[in-house]
Design an enzyme around this catalytic site. Structure first.
Site, short mmCIF file in Angstrom:
data_model
loop_
_atom_site.label_atom_id
_atom_site.label_comp_id
_atom_site.label_asym_id
_atom_site.label_seq_id
_atom_site.Cartn_x
_atom_site.Cartn_y
_atom_site.Cartn_z
N GLU A 176 0.86 -1.18 0.00
CA GLU A 176 0.00 0.00 0.00
C GLU A 176 0.90 1.23 0.00
O GLU A 176 1.74 1.38 0.87
CB GLU A 176 -0.90 0.01 1.23
CG GLU A 176 -2.32 0.51 0.98
CD GLU A 176 -2.38 1.99 0.61
OE1 GLU A 176 -3.38 2.41 0.00
OE2 GLU A 176 -1.44 2.73 0.93
N CYS A 200 -4.98 6.09 4.92
CA CYS A 200 -4.68 4.91 4.12
C CYS A 200 -5.98 4.28 3.63
O CYS A 200 -7.00 4.36 4.31
CB CYS A 200 -3.89 3.92 4.96
SG CYS A 200 -3.57 2.34 4.16
N CYS A 246 -5.63 0.65 5.94
CA CYS A 246 -5.52 0.70 7.40
C CYS A 246 -6.50 1.68 8.03
O CYS A 246 -6.17 2.33 9.03
CB CYS A 246 -4.10 1.09 7.79
SG CYS A 246 -2.82 0.14 6.98
N HIS A 251 -6.37 3.44 12.29
CA HIS A 251 -6.17 4.86 12.58
C HIS A 251 -7.35 5.43 13.36
O HIS A 251 -7.17 6.26 14.25
CB HIS A 251 -5.93 5.63 11.30
CG HIS A 251 -4.60 5.36 10.68
ND1 HIS A 251 -3.43 5.74 11.27
CD2 HIS A 251 -4.26 4.72 9.52
CE1 HIS A 251 -2.40 5.35 10.51
NE2 HIS A 251 -2.89 4.73 9.45
N ARG A 304 0.39 -4.31 11.18
CA ARG A 304 1.77 -4.06 10.79
C ARG A 304 2.65 -3.68 11.98
O ARG A 304 3.84 -3.46 11.82
CB ARG A 304 1.83 -2.96 9.73
CG ARG A 304 1.25 -3.40 8.40
CD ARG A 304 0.98 -2.22 7.48
NE ARG A 304 0.49 -2.66 6.19
CZ ARG A 304 -0.78 -2.97 5.93
NH1 ARG A 304 -1.70 -2.86 6.89
NH2 ARG A 304 -1.15 -3.37 4.73
N SER A 321 4.78 1.52 9.67
CA SER A 321 5.73 1.61 8.55
C SER A 321 6.65 2.81 8.66
O SER A 321 7.63 2.90 7.92
CB SER A 321 4.98 1.60 7.21
OG SER A 321 4.40 0.33 6.97
N CYS A 340 3.23 -0.31 4.36
CA CYS A 340 2.08 0.58 4.12
C CYS A 340 2.61 2.01 4.09
O CYS A 340 2.60 2.70 5.09
CB CYS A 340 1.02 0.42 5.20
SG CYS A 340 -0.46 1.39 4.84
N CYS A 398 0.53 5.12 4.96
CA CYS A 398 0.52 5.44 6.38
C CYS A 398 1.81 6.12 6.81
O CYS A 398 1.80 7.00 7.67
CB CYS A 398 0.33 4.17 7.21
SG CYS A 398 -1.29 3.40 7.05
#
Length: 567
Positions: free
Chosen positions: A14, A61, A64, A68, A480, A503, A547, A550
């Site tokens: 992503e 994102c 995700c 969040h 993640r 990330s 990701c 993010c």
């Protein structure tokens, strides 16, 4: 003589990620991780009502969203020291668990498996032998000769038509591919079956969250789900049993397909249990809160340093001082205006300062470099599993032991938790965590139903914002890894907001001292058999489940074609 390889963009993730490596003697000697776009969400929420921040930040994102939203409401609740009703906690926990199951299944099968599975090789497989292998390691009802014969026929039709579709751009026939044809056929079958199972996990999120992506049921103070067992428009037993039925299906797939598949892949690639370790400091958040205050958790959090399980320092509650005091973000190598020192998130700035170039000795990424007590930290399932094992957590330890035993038996070797600190170890840790999250989802469903059965239908406590300035941090052990949202609220409005995401911890560039982040460090020492097809570098990067949407904080409007450059 060294070769420079640039992979831009890295696909099957992503967001927008560029990886550069220098290869010497067939191995990676240096590496750079670059996030190539800026998001700016932190600036968008300034001045807004803290109660609506979660609606905005889940747009960070496209994948995700849920995580969040969850971290955001926890952040504001922490600033207010606000307790939420236990029903709200159980509903949130169910959403968190289902989202994790969806994410882990998608990551292994649809984002990473094709690094290990040679799809075209499956055409050489004997479906009967493949079924025999599948049935020897699992009771999964679709490991049948009929099912595998049908999958092989479907794959043959793709190849004959010259249209491999979703399987078009794999490095088929690459010398690093080692699975026998029958295992490849099983994996292709499970890849296709996983498309349906991940949808069912997401249905759970949609039933409880109103929709997905971008759930609608959260609120600072609880959830917006009304509970009335006699009203078809509210959360009632029909909907709860629909959730249970879906959850049972997903749990079966995790235990009978995903878990044994990862063990089988690890057994056939034992050398990859030694590549990709990189940063060996680990950070994980406690997750699945069992009370309304966030002081008791089903899964533990904490830090481990230098791979030492005895170095465990726990993170025990929302707003934990050990966590709050030790997080900073360094921008020495990122495209932001430099501060004199790395900044704590409550003091954090997101001021873009793009200089128009990629400089391996200077600034080269839109991702910041987080540090904990001055050290780079790896986050993600490996961190979560190792911290839980060090803490003596029963479910995580039980599934970790089972994974090591099954994979070790298939490989003919005794495996220890140390193998989790590797490229394939991250996949193993993720399947361990998926098995645990499936059990936790079942447990949270039972707790919710039992509590409603006692007559408790409360789901919301109203927040009240004081005059003056308050600060809060909300953390969440996302699929993640550790995600944290940091808010500063003045007179009921957001004065500052920072998201320090998994990330960012893993994909961050070098810091002001030149210390590499986890992606970069994990690539050093990796073999590269064919510089024009750097499959091995992708294996390690994909194992983190990047990701970058993010992690980065405007996108090149011209677009870029998929590129692998060798210099």
């Amino acid at each position: 003589m060294s070769q420079r390889i640039t992979i831009d963009p890295v696909t099957r993730i992503e967001g927008h990620l560029r990886i550069d490596v220098e290869v010497e003697g067939g191995k990676v000697a240096k590496a750079w991780s670059t996030g190539t776009m800026w998001r700016g969400i932190e600036e968008i929420v300034k001045g807004r009502d803290p109660r609506e921040a979660w609606v905005f930040v889940q747009r960070i994102c496209g994948v995700c969203t849920t995580v969040h939203a969850m971290a955001s409401v926890r952040s504001v609740e922490n600033a207010l020291n606000l307790e939420i009703p236990i029903n709200a906690q159980y509903i949130r926990n169910l959403i968190v668990s289902a989202h994790s199951l969806h994410d882990h299944i998608v990551h292994f099968y649809h984002l990473s498996a094709l690094d290990w599975v040679d799809v075209v090789s499956a055409l050489k497989a004997d479906p009967a032998k493949a079924a025999q292998i599948g049935q020897s390691i699992s009771d999964w009802h679709l490991n049948s000769v009929q099912e595998l014969t049908a999958v092989k026929a479907k794959l043959e039709s793709f190849v004959k038509a010259g249209q491999l579709g979703i399987f078009t751009n794999g490095y088929w026939g690459h010398p690093a591919m080692k699975l026998p044809p029958e295992i490849n056929l099983l994996a292709v079958a499970h890849y296709l079956q996983a498309l349906d199972v991940q949808r069912k996990a997401n249905q759970i999120v949609a039933i409880l969250g109103g929709k997905t992506p971008n759930i609608q049921n959260l609120a600072v103070g609880g959830v917006a789900n009304a509970i009335n067992l006699d009203n078809p428009a509210t959360l009632n037993m029909e909907k709860l049993y629909q959730v249970k039925d879906l959850l049972d299906e997903v749990t079966t797939f995790v235990q009978q397909v995903y878990f044994p598949d990862v063990c089988a892949v690890a057994a056939h690639y034992p050398d990859w249990l030694g590549y990709g370790k990189g940063v060996n400091n680990y950070l994980a958040a406690p997750e699945i809160p069992l009370d309304g205050k966030g002081t008791k958790f089903a899964l533990p959090g904490g830090t481990l340093m230098a791979s030492d399980l005895k170095s465990l320092k726990p993170i025990t509650k929302f707003g934990d001082d050990y966590f709050k005091k030790n997080v900073v973000e360094d921008t020495a190598r990122a495209y932001y205006a430099n501060s004199a020192n790395a900044l704590h998130p409550w003091k954090g700035e997101t001021k873009p300062a793009f200089n128009g170039k990629w400089d391996p000795e200077g600034k080269y990424s839109w991702v910041k470099a987080p540090r904990f007590d001055g050290k780079p930290m790896q986050v993600g399932p490996t961190a979560a599993v190792l911290v839980a094992v060090a803490s003596g957590n029963e479910p995580m330890t039980r599934w970790a032991v089972k994974c090591l035993e099954v994979a070790g038996k298939l490989a003919g070797a005794k495996l220890t938790p140390a193998v989790l600190e590797s490229t394939l170890g991250r996949h193993a840790a993720r399947c361990i965590r998926a098995a645990v999250m499936a059990e936790q989802a079942q447990a949270q469903w039972k707790l919710l139903v039992e509590n409603i059965g006692k007559g408790d239908t409360a789901t919301y406590n109203e927040p009240h914002f004081p005059k003056g300035t308050i600060e809060g941090v909300g953390f969440h052990e996302a699929p993640r890894g550790l995600l944290s949202h940091w808010c500063v609220i003045t007179d009921g409005k957001i004065a500052n907001y920072q998201a320090v995401v998994p990330s960012t911890w893993n994909a961050g560039p070098r810091d002001e001292k030149g210390v590499m982040g986890p992606y970069e460090a994990s690539l050093v020492g990796n073999p590269i058999a064919d510089p024009k097809k750097p499959l091995e570098a992708l294996r390690t990067i994909h194992s983190f489940d990047p990701c970058l949407a993010c992690a980065i904080h405007t996108v090149d409007e011209d677009g870029n074609e998929v590129t692998v450059k060798v210099l």
